[in-house]
Design an enzyme around this catalytic site. Sequence first.
Site, mmCIF file in Angstrom:
data_model
loop_
_atom_site.group_PDB
_atom_site.id
_atom_site.type_symbol
_atom_site.label_atom_id
_atom_site.label_comp_id
_atom_site.label_asym_id
_atom_site.label_seq_id
_atom_site.Cartn_x
_atom_site.Cartn_y
_atom_site.Cartn_z
ATOM 1 N N THR A 68 0.843 -1.200 0.000
ATOM 2 C CA THR A 68 0.000 0.000 0.000
ATOM 3 C C THR A 68 0.877 1.248 0.000
ATOM 4 O O THR A 68 1.977 1.216 0.541
ATOM 5 C CB THR A 68 -0.873 -0.048 1.274
ATOM 6 O OG1 THR A 68 -1.769 -1.140 1.127
ATOM 7 C CG2 THR A 68 -1.641 1.225 1.524
ATOM 8 N N THR A 109 -0.475 1.342 6.853
ATOM 9 C CA THR A 109 -0.408 0.171 5.977
ATOM 10 C C THR A 109 -0.292 -1.071 6.842
ATOM 11 O O THR A 109 0.433 -1.069 7.843
ATOM 12 C CB THR A 109 0.782 0.264 5.005
ATOM 13 O OG1 THR A 109 0.843 -0.965 4.255
ATOM 14 C CG2 THR A 109 2.112 0.476 5.696
ATOM 15 N N GLY A 142 -10.693 -2.739 3.312
ATOM 16 C CA GLY A 142 -9.750 -2.599 4.424
ATOM 17 C C GLY A 142 -9.800 -1.215 5.040
ATOM 18 O O GLY A 142 -10.784 -0.474 4.909
HETATM 19 N N1 ASP Z 1 -4.119 -1.902 4.748
HETATM 20 C C1 ASP Z 1 -4.400 -2.496 3.468
HETATM 21 C C2 ASP Z 1 -5.692 -3.251 3.546
HETATM 22 O O1 ASP Z 1 -5.954 -3.841 4.560
HETATM 23 C C3 ASP Z 1 -3.330 -3.421 2.995
HETATM 24 C C4 ASP Z 1 -1.939 -2.885 3.064
HETATM 25 O O2 ASP Z 1 -1.657 -1.941 3.767
HETATM 26 O O3 ASP Z 1 -1.098 -3.448 2.381
HETATM 27 O O4 ASP Z 1 -6.407 -3.270 2.579
#
Ligand code: ASP
Length: 376
Positions: free
Chosen positions: A210, A261, A240
């Site tokens: 992310t 993230t 998310g």
């Molecule tokens: N936080 C993001 C999600 O849960 C994923 C990520 O940060 O890579 O969709």
Amino acid sequence: MRVLIRNICVFIAALAMPVAAHAEEPPEVLEGYWSLVIHGGAGTISRDKITEEKDAELRAKLTEALDAGEAILADGGSATDAVIAAIMVLEDDPNFNAGKGAVLTWEESFSLDSSIMEGRTRNSGAAAGVSATKNPILLARAVMDNSRHVLLSGEGADVFSREQGLEQVDQDYFSTPSRVEALERFKQRMSKDTQSAQHDALGRDARFGTVGAVALDQSGNIAAGTSTGGMTGKRWGRIGDSPIIGAGTYADNRSCGISGTGTGEYFIRVGVAQEFCTRVRLRFHEMMKEAQAEVPLREDGFPSYIVHASEFLYPAAEVQAIADEVIGEMGALGGSGGVIYLTPWGHSGYSFDTPGMYRGRADSSGRKSVAVFADE
Ligand code: ASP
């Protein structure tokens, strides 16, 4: 007196909190100051899993994202424009899980999430589960600037995006071989062992990508934004934390800007982004009181000096400790990940519980760095 107040604060902080590795002391003079901090995801990033070439490529891209935001901030541009510019560089790069290079859903499609928030007005915009916008962060901004809403989702958000004249692309545009392979591996694990695959998808073994940016502009305004493809193999319309204001993104000129993230479910449960900002704001008031209590009294019993908010220096270690606490609480529930943050006083920092996080920061004093591994 300013020095005395600073010393009192540093002393109090040193008593209560460990010295943090990722915090930098804020500048003495805030006039004309700007600052930018970015991330490209946190996860099981270790030296033995990444080639030297890939490492250099990723660092160059983080630098390019910093350059894009810096050009705007140095020129007196807005924090929002800088956040968008930095995020777009990472969305366009196939290495990161946002825009091109996003992870695939269980149905082998792409479903993108994004959000942006401005700290002056706490105006914000977000999009969840969108499928055709080339740069989802632009859609988040369009929701913020051109609609009465904060969060649009799915088909409706796609329609809004087209109506706004944002560039649309086929799903193939987002696809990269490594994300296709990651989904195949995920499905294989899932068919063998549902339990551990679920853990992989939501737990400590997942590798993220992310992207996010937080900026403080020369007018003292903060903005924060986040963009992601979510998690490999997500299904049932899963959303998310990234498009959830208060979970993955938050900005408030009174306290902080932050982008996260990691395992979104846990970021949502803790409300990581808003929790951090709220604690920073409340701790500031507490510390002001503590500093005032340390000021010697005059003979008539009144304080010899009244501590004023504008000259009070908030120690970087205090802010960092709050970030570490919130990440710790999210981790204690079973989640994993990290955050980047800025404050209106000019602190910038990171906190993460993973072996690495792609990250970088730059400010008007000429400080500029990118890093990947936890020990950098
Ligand atoms: N936080 C993001 C999600 O849960 C994923 C990520 O940060 O890579 O969709």
